[in-house]
Design a protein around this motif. Structure first.
Motif, PDB file in Angstrom:
ATOM      1  N   LEU A 198      48.218  31.330  42.558  1.00  0.00           N
ATOM      2  CA  LEU A 198      48.072  31.042  40.990  1.00  0.00           C
ATOM      3  C   LEU A 198      46.953  31.867  40.169  1.00  0.00           C
ATOM      4  O   LEU A 198      47.244  32.313  39.139  1.00  0.00           O
ATOM      5  CB  LEU A 198      48.081  29.665  40.926  1.00  0.00           C
ATOM      6  N   MET A 199      45.948  31.835  40.921  1.00  0.00           N
ATOM      7  CA  MET A 199      44.715  32.418  40.130  1.00  0.00           C
ATOM      8  C   MET A 199      44.958  34.130  39.840  1.00  0.00           C
ATOM      9  O   MET A 199      44.677  34.621  39.232  1.00  0.00           O
ATOM     10  CB  MET A 199      43.383  32.504  41.085  1.00  0.00           C
ATOM     11  N   VAL A 200      45.621  34.541  40.890  1.00  0.00           N
ATOM     12  CA  VAL A 200      45.932  35.841  41.043  1.00  0.00           C
ATOM     13  C   VAL A 200      46.983  36.277  39.796  1.00  0.00           C
ATOM     14  O   VAL A 200      46.870  37.283  38.931  1.00  0.00           O
ATOM     15  CB  VAL A 200      46.469  36.553  42.183  1.00  0.00           C
ATOM     16  N   GLY A 201      47.985  35.473  39.830  1.00  0.00           N
ATOM     17  CA  GLY A 201      48.947  35.375  38.778  1.00  0.00           C
ATOM     18  C   GLY A 201      48.530  35.268  37.306  1.00  0.00           C
ATOM     19  O   GLY A 201      48.588  36.111  36.385  1.00  0.00           O
ATOM     20  N   VAL A 202      47.706  34.244  37.312  1.00  0.00           N
ATOM     21  CA  VAL A 202      46.992  33.957  35.752  1.00  0.00           C
ATOM     22  C   VAL A 202      46.078  35.196  35.383  1.00  0.00           C
ATOM     23  O   VAL A 202      46.117  35.750  34.200  1.00  0.00           O
ATOM     24  CB  VAL A 202      46.297  32.626  35.813  1.00  0.00           C
ATOM     25  N   THR A 203      45.318  35.503  36.310  1.00  0.00           N
ATOM     26  CA  THR A 203      44.494  36.634  35.823  1.00  0.00           C
ATOM     27  C   THR A 203      45.219  38.036  35.549  1.00  0.00           C
ATOM     28  O   THR A 203      44.714  38.684  34.613  1.00  0.00           O
ATOM     29  CB  THR A 203      43.411  37.082  37.213  1.00  0.00           C
ATOM     30  N   ALA A 204      46.166  38.217  36.163  1.00  0.00           N
ATOM     31  CA  ALA A 204      47.209  39.367  35.560  1.00  0.00           C
ATOM     32  C   ALA A 204      47.566  39.256  34.353  1.00  0.00           C
ATOM     33  O   ALA A 204      47.491  40.004  33.614  1.00  0.00           O
ATOM     34  CB  ALA A 204      48.212  39.699  36.924  1.00  0.00           C
ATOM     35  N   VAL A 205      48.151  38.252  34.086  1.00  0.00           N
ATOM     36  CA  VAL A 205      48.607  37.791  32.812  1.00  0.00           C
ATOM     37  C   VAL A 205      47.657  38.108  31.694  1.00  0.00           C
ATOM     38  O   VAL A 205      47.946  38.870  30.745  1.00  0.00           O
ATOM     39  CB  VAL A 205      49.392  36.392  32.714  1.00  0.00           C
ATOM     40  N   VAL A 206      46.551  37.338  31.900  1.00  0.00           N
ATOM     41  CA  VAL A 206      45.231  37.696  30.957  1.00  0.00           C
ATOM     42  C   VAL A 206      44.776  38.960  30.914  1.00  0.00           C
ATOM     43  O   VAL A 206      44.608  39.375  29.704  1.00  0.00           O
ATOM     44  CB  VAL A 206      44.282  36.499  31.567  1.00  0.00           C
TER      45      VAL A 206
END
Ligand code: FE2
Ligand code: FE2
Length: 249
Positions: A198-206
């Motif tokens: 989840l952290m990797v996904g959220v960071t990519a979006v941001v």
């Protein structure tokens, strides 16, 4: 690590946090607000980015308060209320910064809507894990905003918010340690793995969504990601320890 102290142990006493949040209320009242009248010069990309963070900070927190209340610890519930008040103050500060720069606030943004829906669907433990994703991103983002802008008012507001976010992370870490105290090692391993995904996904979006603003701050997307992951690598073992048995004081 100079950005966040995650704390240690499995203390169930949250009185320290109510004390710290209340002390901050007093300190804020004594210091007063930044001088909004001096105005802010906001680059268009930075203004768009700040508008989105302002939406993210402006949730009412009723859902989290309800879950905290049901967890049955009135001291923790009191600390959560103070924590949410502090987040609302971030929304207020960012709103006033935008106004000082002649920019409106947004009524909503899809990234926030997804985030809120995800958190509402879950129990306290998973809600805190999702909330922590935002807190860690915020730590890196507000540091970039504070250090990367040439506008004095923006630097001041970002610094004030960053100081609060640095307290929020160990607060959530402590509650997560309590929440995972009775979990088996495989369950914790699973939680850690999902959390990282989840952290990797959220960071990519941001990083994509706020890329133009990050560029203004002199922070490349990859560097932003590395910064977030570096913080998260310290936070995860504090919140969900895998090696040592969790001690409940
Ligand atoms: Fe915040
Ligand atoms: Fe926060």
């Amino acid at each position: 690590m100079d950005e966040v102290q995650v704390g240690a142990g499995g203390a169930t006493d949250f009185a320290r946090w109510t004390g710290e949040f209340e002390a901050k209320v007093v300190a804020r009242a004594a210091a007063g607000d930044p001088d909004w009248a001096r105005g802010a010069r906001l680059d268009p990309a930075v203004a768009r980015s700040v508008q989105r963070f302002q939406v993210g900070e402006s949730g009412d927190g009723a859902n989290l308060i309800g879950k905290a209340d049901r967890a049955g610890d009135p001291v923790y519930s009191a600390a959560v209320r103070l924590f949410i008040a502090e987040e609302r103050n971030h929304a207020r500060l960012l709103g006033l910064l935008l106004r000082a720069g002649g920019q409106p606030t947004l009524s909503g943004h899809w990234t926030d809507a997804v985030f809120v829906r995800l958190r509402r669907a879950l129990g306290l433990r998973v809600e805190l894990m999702v909330l922590m994703l935002a807190e860690v991103v915020a730590l890196r983002y507000y540091r970039a905003l504070r250090d990367g802008t040439t506008d004095a008012l923006t630097t001041q507001v970002a610094g004030l918010i960053l100081a609060d976010e640095q307290r929020h992370v160990p607060f959530h870490c402590q509650r997560l340690r309590v929440a995972f105290a009775a979990s088996s090692r495989p369950a914790r391993l699973f939680a850690v793995a999902v959390w990282w995904v989840l952290m990797v996904g959220v960071t990519a979006v941001v990083a994509v969504d706020h890329g133009p603003a990050l560029r203004q701050f002199g922070v490349r997307r990859a560097d932003f990601g590395r910064g977030v992951f570096g913080l998260f690598a310290v936070i995860v073992p504090s919140a969900i320890p895998l090696r040592d048995p969790v001690r409940i004081a």
